[in-house]
Design an enzyme around this catalytic site. Sequence first.
Site, mmCIF file in Angstrom:
data_model
loop_
_atom_site.group_PDB
_atom_site.id
_atom_site.type_symbol
_atom_site.label_atom_id
_atom_site.label_comp_id
_atom_site.label_asym_id
_atom_site.label_seq_id
_atom_site.Cartn_x
_atom_site.Cartn_y
_atom_site.Cartn_z
ATOM 1 N NE ARG A 53 -2.668 0.749 3.466
ATOM 2 C CZ ARG A 53 -1.969 1.393 4.420
ATOM 3 N NH1 ARG A 53 -1.497 2.599 4.212
ATOM 4 N NH2 ARG A 53 -1.737 0.800 5.570
ATOM 5 C CE1 TYR A 107 -12.918 8.648 -18.777
ATOM 6 C CE2 TYR A 107 -12.842 9.107 -16.429
ATOM 7 C CZ TYR A 107 -13.014 8.218 -17.474
ATOM 8 O OH TYR A 107 -13.272 6.900 -17.191
ATOM 9 C CG ASP A 179 -6.339 12.986 -17.938
ATOM 10 O OD1 ASP A 179 -5.560 12.286 -18.610
ATOM 11 O OD2 ASP A 179 -7.423 12.561 -17.493
ATOM 12 C CE LYS A 204 -9.054 4.513 -20.220
ATOM 13 N NZ LYS A 204 -9.384 5.871 -19.822
HETATM 14 C C1 LIG Z 1 -10.041 6.458 -18.739
HETATM 15 C C2 LIG Z 1 -9.692 7.860 -18.393
HETATM 16 C C3 LIG Z 1 -9.616 8.279 -17.056
HETATM 17 C C4 LIG Z 1 -9.953 7.366 -15.902
HETATM 18 O O1 LIG Z 1 -9.028 6.360 -15.796
HETATM 19 P P1 LIG Z 1 -9.316 4.920 -15.086
HETATM 20 O O2 LIG Z 1 -8.038 4.221 -15.282
HETATM 21 O O3 LIG Z 1 -10.491 4.313 -15.781
HETATM 22 O O4 LIG Z 1 -9.621 5.231 -13.656
HETATM 23 C C5 LIG Z 1 -9.234 9.584 -16.820
HETATM 24 N N1 LIG Z 1 -8.962 10.447 -17.818
HETATM 25 C C6 LIG Z 1 -9.046 10.077 -19.106
HETATM 26 C C7 LIG Z 1 -8.743 11.071 -20.170
HETATM 27 C C8 LIG Z 1 -9.412 8.773 -19.430
HETATM 28 O O5 LIG Z 1 -9.502 8.416 -20.723
#
Ligand SMILES: *Cc1c(COP(=O)(O)O)cnc(C)c1O
Length: 390
Positions: A53, A107, A179, A204
Site C-alpha cells: 500500500r 473526462y 491529464d 489506456k
Molecule cells: C479512462 C480515463 C480516465 C480514468 O481512468 P481509469 O483508469 O479508468 O480510472 C481519466 N482520464 C481520461 C482522459 C481517461 O480516458
Amino acid sequence: MSGKANQLHLDTRAIHAGEPRPRIRGAITQPIFQSSTFEAGPDTGYHDLGYIRLSNTPNHASLHAKLADLEATEAALVTASGMAAITTSLLTVLHAGDHLLVQDTLYGGTHNFVTEDLRTFGIDHDFIDAREPGDWEQKLKPNTRAVYVETLTNPLLQVAEHVAVASFARAHGLVSLIDNTMASPVNFTPALLGYDLVLHSATKYLNGHSDIVAGVVAGSRTRVQSIKQRLDHLGGSLDPHACFLLHRGLKTLGIRVRQHNANALALAQMLDAHPRVRRVYYPGLTGDPQHARASTLFQGCGGLLSFEPETDGDAAQALIERLQLAAPAPSLGGVESLITRPAATTHAGMTAQQLQTVGIRPELIRVAVGIEHIDDLRADFEQALAGLAA
Ligand SMILES: *Cc1c(COP(=O)(O)O)cnc(C)c1O
C-alpha cells in the site's frame, strides 16, 4: 540508467530507464515481488516501510523511475486507477476553502468528482474554455489554487492552448495539472511546457493491452512525495502484478503509439473523404480548425477520433453493429480498435439539451483506433458505411 537516460531516445528509455542495476539475479525482465510486506530496520519511517500500500516494492520503484524518465519529471507514482491518480492529486493540492479552474469538457469521472465530490470537501470550481485564454483572468478568485485541463478532450478532440495554460498558472501562482492520457509521452510531454503535475489513466496507452486499470502522477519530487503520502492514507495503490503488466506494456509504448497515430490519421482521412460522413473530429487532419495548434504541440494526435455519419442515431448504431473488427466497448489505448456512440454510452446520463450544448450529436461515433493493419480497418469501415440507406 538515471543521469544519462534523458539523452537517449524515448523508445530506448521506455525499455531501459528505471531498470534495476545490477539486475536482480541477472533477470533480464524484472521479477514480480508478490510480497505484501518486507523486512524493515528499526529506524524506518512509516512512509518508507516496504509494504504494497505504501508503493515501495521493487516493482513500484523501477516503474516510478521509468515513468518519471518518460514524462521528463523528477518523480512519478503509480496508482490503482487513473481516477485514483486524479482524485488523490486534487485532494493533495486543494484544501477546504480553495477554488479550482477546470476545463469545461472533462473526462466524465473527473467531471463528476469535481462537480459532486469536491464540493463536499469545501472546494469550489469554475469552468474555463481552455482554448480561449480571454476570460481566464476574470474567473480568478483570491482563493484560486489550481488549474486543471486535459491534453486532448474526449470525444470531440479539443486542443487547449497549452502554452497559455502553463504560463497563466505560473503568472498567478496556481498549480497546473494536466491529464495527458490521450497523448502519452510519445506525443506530448507537458512538463517540458511547464505543467506542474502530469496525470494518466495508464489503463489506456501506457499499458496498451486492455488488461489492467492503473494510473500515474508525475511531477517534482516534492509534489509527488506529498501526493504519495496522501495515497498511503487513501489506499489507492497499484498491486505488484499490475505493476509488472504496466512495466511490460511500457516497453513497447513508442512503437504502439506511433502506429495508433498513423492508423487514426489514415482512417480519419478515409472518413473525411467519404460521401456519407458529415464531419470528422481529428486534429491531425490538415482541414481541422485546430490542426496548426496540434502540430505545434504534439508529435502525433493519438488513436482517438470521432465522426458523424449522414444519418440519425439509430442508423449510426446499426453501422457500429456492422463492423467486424472494431468491438463495441468503452475505453481506448489498447491494441484492438473499440467503438462507441457517446450519446448512448459514455454520455448517456446527459439530457438531449445538454448533449446539444456540448456538441455531441446522437449519431456521433467515437473510434479508439487500434494497431490492426490499416487496410483491414479501412475495408471494415467502408463496408459498414456502404450499408447506410441511400
Ligand atoms: C479512462 C480515463 C480516465 C480514468 O481512468 P481509469 O483508469 O479508468 O480510472 C481519466 N482520464 C481520461 C482522459 C481517461 O480516458
